[in-house]
Enzyme design. Structure first.
Site, short mmCIF file in Angstrom:
data_model
loop_
_atom_site.label_atom_id
_atom_site.label_comp_id
_atom_site.label_asym_id
_atom_site.label_seq_id
_atom_site.Cartn_x
_atom_site.Cartn_y
_atom_site.Cartn_z
N ARG A 1 -25.97 16.89 22.47
CA ARG A 1 -26.09 16.40 21.09
C ARG A 1 -27.28 15.44 21.05
O ARG A 1 -27.29 14.44 21.78
CB ARG A 1 -24.79 15.70 20.70
CG ARG A 1 -24.68 15.28 19.27
CD ARG A 1 -23.30 14.68 18.98
NE ARG A 1 -23.17 14.31 17.58
CZ ARG A 1 -23.60 13.17 17.07
NH1 ARG A 1 -24.18 12.28 17.84
NH2 ARG A 1 -23.46 12.91 15.78
N LYS B 1 -28.41 6.21 22.90
CA LYS B 1 -27.20 5.37 22.99
C LYS B 1 -27.50 3.98 23.53
O LYS B 1 -28.50 3.74 24.21
CB LYS B 1 -26.15 6.08 23.86
CG LYS B 1 -25.58 7.32 23.16
CD LYS B 1 -24.13 7.18 22.78
CE LYS B 1 -23.70 8.23 21.76
NZ LYS B 1 -22.62 9.06 22.17
C1 9MG Z 1 -20.37 11.94 16.46
N1 9MG Z 1 -20.80 11.56 17.79
C2 9MG Z 1 -21.53 10.46 18.14
N2 9MG Z 1 -21.71 10.44 19.47
C3 9MG Z 1 -21.09 11.54 19.96
C4 9MG Z 1 -20.90 12.06 21.24
O1 9MG Z 1 -21.37 11.45 22.32
N3 9MG Z 1 -20.21 13.21 21.39
C5 9MG Z 1 -19.68 13.84 20.30
N4 9MG Z 1 -19.00 14.98 20.50
N5 9MG Z 1 -19.83 13.39 19.05
C6 9MG Z 1 -20.51 12.25 18.90
#
Ligand code: 9MG
Length: 259
Positions: free
Chosen positions: A238, A204
């Site tokens: 994720r 990120k």
């Molecule tokens: C689709 N997507 C992109 N970043 C995300 C995040 O931090 N959490 C979730 N649930 N989906 C995400």
């Protein structure tokens, strides 16, 4: 949760996985590397991204789900904000809805209730197009918590069982670097409510802003953030780099869970 973006403009993989064969291969490799869920999305949620029309999003994700479902050994999650995609994806074999808009689109709550699959409700300030326009919070931890509690209540009122609800503070979605750090520092407060917490910190922009690293050099800091989240009780991470993230999390859990 391994990330499979089926988008030509995805912020972190440059759309490398856009063809059906490549997408399927990539998903299989993530499972071999230890992914317990594959999250498939056809609409980029990076800051500034424009909405994708319904028919284009369907065209991107449904063939991939249909190709993967017969042989994939783990659940497929559909990353979408659109109720029509939720319905088509679950019919094609998806077993979880990951909605960065927390089921606020017209018809989304009803779709999720009808489909009877788990849902991940994420906090986002604004939309991907606008979310980084100077976000302001009085207290980001409280406000994100209040929003998620209200959305969980709305889900339960619509007939979605509590056991099917996951929450996500939405790192990077309408937050400054400080907001993201505060949320991660106090993640245990959200964990304490008892809903499983999903976090997405992989690659990120807060890492880029803090360390000045381009997207393809954010693996080590992504792992550090994932470990800090799991240490405080996050249930699902994720991630793009599945093997390295899984190994780090396993070590973290081993220490966390010892008497
Ligand atoms: C689709 N997507 C992109 N970043 C995300 C995040 O931090 N959490 C979730 N649930 N989906 C995400």
């Amino acid at each position: 949760m391994g990330v499979l973006n089926i988008t030509p403009d995805s912020f972190s993989d440059g759309g490398d996985f856009f063809s059906l064969d490549q997408a399927v291969e990539r998903a299989r490799r993530m499972v071999e590397d230890g992914a317990a869920i594959i999250d498939i999305g056809g609409e980029s949620t990076r800051p500034g991204a424009a909405e994708v029309p319904l028919d284009e999003e369907l065209r991107r994700v449904i063939p991939v789900i249909e190709a993967l479902r017969p042989s994939l050994t783990v659940p497929i999650s559909i990353d979408t904000r659109k109720p029509e995609i939720m319905r088509a994806a679950v019919t094609a074999g998806a077993g979880l809805i990951n909605d960065v808009n927390a089921l606020q689109a017209a018809g989304a709550l009803e779709a999720a209730a009808d489909l009877e699959v788990p849902v991940c409700l994420m906090h986002m300030r604004g939309s991907p197009e606008t979310m980084q326009d100077k976000p302001v919070y009085r207290n980001v931890v409280e406000e994100v918590g209040d929003f998620l509690a209200a959305r969980a209540d709305a889900c339960m009122a619509a007939g979605i069982a509590r056991e099917r609800i996951l929450l996500d503070p939405g790192f990077g979605f309408g937050k400054t670097v400080e907001h993201n750090l505060q949320l991660l520092r106090h993640l245990d407060r959200l964990v304490a409510w008892g809903f499983p917490l999903l976090v997405g910190l992989s690659r990120k922009s807060l890492i880029g802003k803090l360390l000045g690293l381009p997207v393809d050099q954010r693996l080590v800091p992504s792992i550090a953030l994932a470990v800090l989240a799991v240490w405080q009780g996050a249930a699902i991470v994720r991630a793009h780099d599945v093997r390295a993230t899984r190994e780090a999390i396993q070590m973290c859990q081993a220490v966390r869970d010892i008497e």
